[in-house]
Design an enzyme around this catalytic site. Structure first.
Site, PDB file in Angstrom:
ATOM      1  CE  LYS A 141      61.996 -58.404  24.109  1.00 60.13           C
ATOM      2  NZ  LYS A 141      60.810 -58.632  24.946  1.00 60.13           N
TER       3      LYS A 141
HETATM    4  P1  NAD Z   1      60.825 -69.601  24.243  1.00 57.71           P
HETATM    5  O1  NAD Z   1      62.084 -69.514  23.483  1.00 57.71           O
HETATM    6  O2  NAD Z   1      60.824 -70.171  25.629  1.00 57.71           O
HETATM    7  O3  NAD Z   1      59.719 -70.422  23.397  1.00 57.71           O
HETATM    8  C1  NAD Z   1      59.376 -70.126  22.083  1.00 57.71           C
HETATM    9  C2  NAD Z   1      58.630 -71.323  21.529  1.00 57.71           C
HETATM   10  O4  NAD Z   1      58.117 -71.002  20.235  1.00 57.71           O
HETATM   11  C3  NAD Z   1      59.496 -72.576  21.339  1.00 57.71           C
HETATM   12  O5  NAD Z   1      58.717 -73.705  21.717  1.00 57.71           O
HETATM   13  C4  NAD Z   1      59.736 -72.599  19.825  1.00 57.71           C
HETATM   14  O6  NAD Z   1      59.971 -73.904  19.317  1.00 57.71           O
HETATM   15  C5  NAD Z   1      58.414 -72.066  19.353  1.00 57.71           C
HETATM   16  N1  NAD Z   1      58.407 -71.573  17.982  1.00 57.71           N
HETATM   17  C6  NAD Z   1      59.311 -70.771  17.357  1.00 57.71           C
HETATM   18  N2  NAD Z   1      58.917 -70.568  16.079  1.00 57.71           N
HETATM   19  C7  NAD Z   1      57.738 -71.237  15.934  1.00 57.71           C
HETATM   20  C8  NAD Z   1      56.845 -71.405  14.868  1.00 57.71           C
HETATM   21  N3  NAD Z   1      57.080 -70.845  13.683  1.00 57.71           N
HETATM   22  N4  NAD Z   1      55.736 -72.172  15.067  1.00 57.71           N
HETATM   23  C9  NAD Z   1      55.496 -72.743  16.260  1.00 57.71           C
HETATM   24  N5  NAD Z   1      56.298 -72.613  17.294  1.00 57.71           N
HETATM   25  C10 NAD Z   1      57.414 -71.863  17.144  1.00 57.71           C
HETATM   26  O7  NAD Z   1      60.230 -68.108  24.252  1.00 57.71           O
HETATM   27  P2  NAD Z   1      59.174 -67.483  25.257  1.00 57.71           P
HETATM   28  O8  NAD Z   1      59.904 -66.790  26.337  1.00 57.71           O
HETATM   29  O9  NAD Z   1      58.129 -68.501  25.578  1.00 57.71           O
HETATM   30  O10 NAD Z   1      58.550 -66.335  24.342  1.00 57.71           O
HETATM   31  C11 NAD Z   1      57.521 -66.600  23.382  1.00 57.71           C
HETATM   32  C12 NAD Z   1      56.900 -65.281  22.963  1.00 57.71           C
HETATM   33  O11 NAD Z   1      56.373 -64.619  24.114  1.00 57.71           O
HETATM   34  C13 NAD Z   1      57.870 -64.275  22.324  1.00 57.71           C
HETATM   35  O12 NAD Z   1      57.137 -63.497  21.385  1.00 57.71           O
HETATM   36  C14 NAD Z   1      58.275 -63.393  23.492  1.00 57.71           C
HETATM   37  O13 NAD Z   1      58.722 -62.127  23.059  1.00 57.71           O
HETATM   38  C15 NAD Z   1      56.934 -63.318  24.216  1.00 57.71           C
HETATM   39  N6  NAD Z   1      57.021 -62.949  25.631  1.00 57.71           N
HETATM   40  C16 NAD Z   1      57.764 -63.670  26.513  1.00 57.71           C
HETATM   41  C17 NAD Z   1      57.768 -63.317  27.858  1.00 57.71           C
HETATM   42  C18 NAD Z   1      58.501 -64.132  28.879  1.00 57.71           C
HETATM   43  O14 NAD Z   1      58.313 -63.881  30.086  1.00 57.71           O
HETATM   44  N7  NAD Z   1      59.297 -65.118  28.494  1.00 57.71           N
HETATM   45  C19 NAD Z   1      57.041 -62.200  28.305  1.00 57.71           C
HETATM   46  C20 NAD Z   1      56.290 -61.482  27.378  1.00 57.71           C
HETATM   47  C21 NAD Z   1      56.276 -61.869  26.047  1.00 57.71           C
END
Ligand code: NAD
Length: 453
Positions: A141
């Protein structure tokens, strides 16, 4: 084997044949007097979870550090020219957890919360996830501590390129392959790929995944994590005899993962009654128009302003009554008190580490009420399709979207079946079962390869 989360388990392990008496720190990590750069609540959570699994698997104490502690951590300073002519320096990190299984693989996070402990925890979880679903990777990461709201697009490009340039000695298509995470997207991946390629003197698409489809990306990657979450939620609904048409869902976080999970659940006939981001929430007991909301977000960048009548308190979202709750925002969103108040039937952990060990204790007691799909399985669709992208880039042979999704769901089904069987056989929670499968594979590979010299 009984198992599961016992937070009081900070005494000596059950491995009484092992003479080493560790100084148990960080909630039970078996380190003697080791100084470590890894700290903070997210790293402690990953270490505590590991210790539970290590106890469950009876892993001798002197093997534990070798499995848990990251192989490498790189910290870099990334100076960039600001639009006003000044220079700012941002701290960036990359943690490569283990090199035993193949190259390392993992996302890059741009956020103000990023520190080396958080990045290390996310790298460790990636290792268990890749092993659980059978990908030939160790976990990694990376991230940059930055508030994106304070960067212009030109400054973001400069930071992305400088971060990748600083990482060039440590990454490579067969060493460590980056992907998007919070705060990064296809554009950032394209800048990473371009920067690496310029240094190599040729186009190296396979250095990152999550790129735009027209520059070496794969069909279905953008949707992969959210679709996988919805697919597994649907599988659990089948197990529980719940029809999607009669089901409701709540999604916390409407970024890449949350929006595609909501869209797919909506497509399956589930009524998505609430969504939120960090500042706003929307709630409609009759079901939100998710395709319209997605269009609004692509036009305006956020769910804010979609509807005044449906505005809701984001702090209340997690405890709304629903069939499927999808935390898709951040780690540690569900603590012990929130877990006590959850009113969902299925908890589909889309984010990494959304549930604290204290919450796990509560969920353990509520096992018959709430079916947990643990994060390392629930969001693994992302890394599965990233793996497909890497394979396609290496072969320069590209698949259609149906092929990508068919293969993604096949792997998810297999891992889900293995998790259920293991949870039943060992009488443990789904998280313990899923992590045990992952940790066990890593341990077996380390042991068969041996320790050099
Ligand atoms: P992103 O940045 O696209 O979206 C994150 C979202 O969460 C945004 O809408 C933000 O406003 C919201 N957010 C942040 N803090 C918040 C809170 N306290 N309450 C409510 N909403 C909140 O990120 P993403 O890529 O969608 O990733 C989200 C999660 O999924 C992370 O934990 C990431 O590690 C995990 N993840 C992502 C992927 C991927 O393919 N992008 C794969 C596996 C896991």
């Amino acid at each position: 084997m009984g198992a599961d989360y016992d937070l009081s388990k900070t005494g000596p392990s059950r491995n009484t044949d092992n003479v080493r008496r560790p100084d148990l720190v960080s909630g039970g990590v078996s380190r003697e007097t080791m100084m470590t750069v890894y700290s903070g609540p997210v790293f402690e959570m990953a270490a505590r979870q590991f210790n539970v699994i290590a106890d469950h698997l009876d892993i001798p104490l002197d093997e534990r550090d070798r499995i848990l502690m990251p192989k490498r951590a790189i910290t870099v300073s990334c100076p960039i020219h600001r639009d006003d002519g000044t220079v700012s320096v941002f701290e960036g990190y990359r943690v490569q957890h283990l090199l035993t299984m193949g190259p390392t693989k993992g996302g890059t996070r741009f956020a103000p919360s990023v520190d080396i402990g958080e990045v290390a925890a996310l790298a460790i979880w990636m290792s268990w996830k890749c092993a659980l679903v059978g990908l030939p990777y160790g976990g990694a990461k990376g991230g940059v501590n930055v508030d994106l709201a304070r960067l212009s697009r030109r400054e973001l490009e400069a930071l992305s390129r400088r971060y990748m340039q600083e990482m060039i000695p440590f990454v490579g298509p067969h060493t460590d392959v980056m992907a998007p995470d919070m705060g990064t997207n296809e554009q950032v991946m394209a800048w990473f790929m371009d920067t690496y390629s310029v240094y190599q003197g040729r186009t190296v698409t396979e250095i990152v995944t999550g790129k735009p489809v027209f520059s070496g990306g794969t069909l279905g990657r953008r949707e992969a994590t959210g679709r996988g979450v919805a697919y597994l939620a649907r599988r659990v609904m089948k197990e529980l005899n719940v029809a999607p048409q009669g089901a409701t869902a709540v999604v916390q976080g409407f970024g890449n993962v949350g929006s595609y999970a909501a869209l797919e659940l909506h497509r399956l006939g589930v009524k998505v009654i609430a969504v939120s981001n960090s500042t706003t929430a929307l709630h409609d007991p009759d079901g939100l128009d998710i395709p319209a909301l997605v269009r609004h977000v692509s036009a305006h960048g956020s769910i804010a302003g979609f509807s005044r009548e449906l505005a809701f308190d984001p702090a209340q979202v997690l405890t709304l009554p629903c069939t499927v709750l999808v935390p898709a925002a951040r780690e540690r969103a569900i603590d012990g008190a929130t877990a006590q108040n959850l009113k969902c039937r299925i908890l589909a952990e889309a984010a990494n580490g959304p549930t604290t060990p204290e919450a796990d204790l509560v969920l353990e007691r509520r096992r018959d009420e709430i079916f947990v799909i643990p994060d390392i399985l629930c969001n693994s669709g992302g890394v599965i399709v990233s793996y497909f992208e890497w394979v396609q880039d290496l072969q320069q042979l590209f698949w259609d979207e149906d092929e990508v999704m068919r293969r993604e769901y096949q792997i998810l089904d297999r891992a889900f079946d293995q998790m259920l069987a293991r949870a039943g056989a060992d009488a443990v929670s789904h998280r313990t079962a899923a992590m045990a499968i992952g940790v066990e594979k890593v341990r077996a590979t380390k042991n068969v390869r041996g320790l050099f010299p």
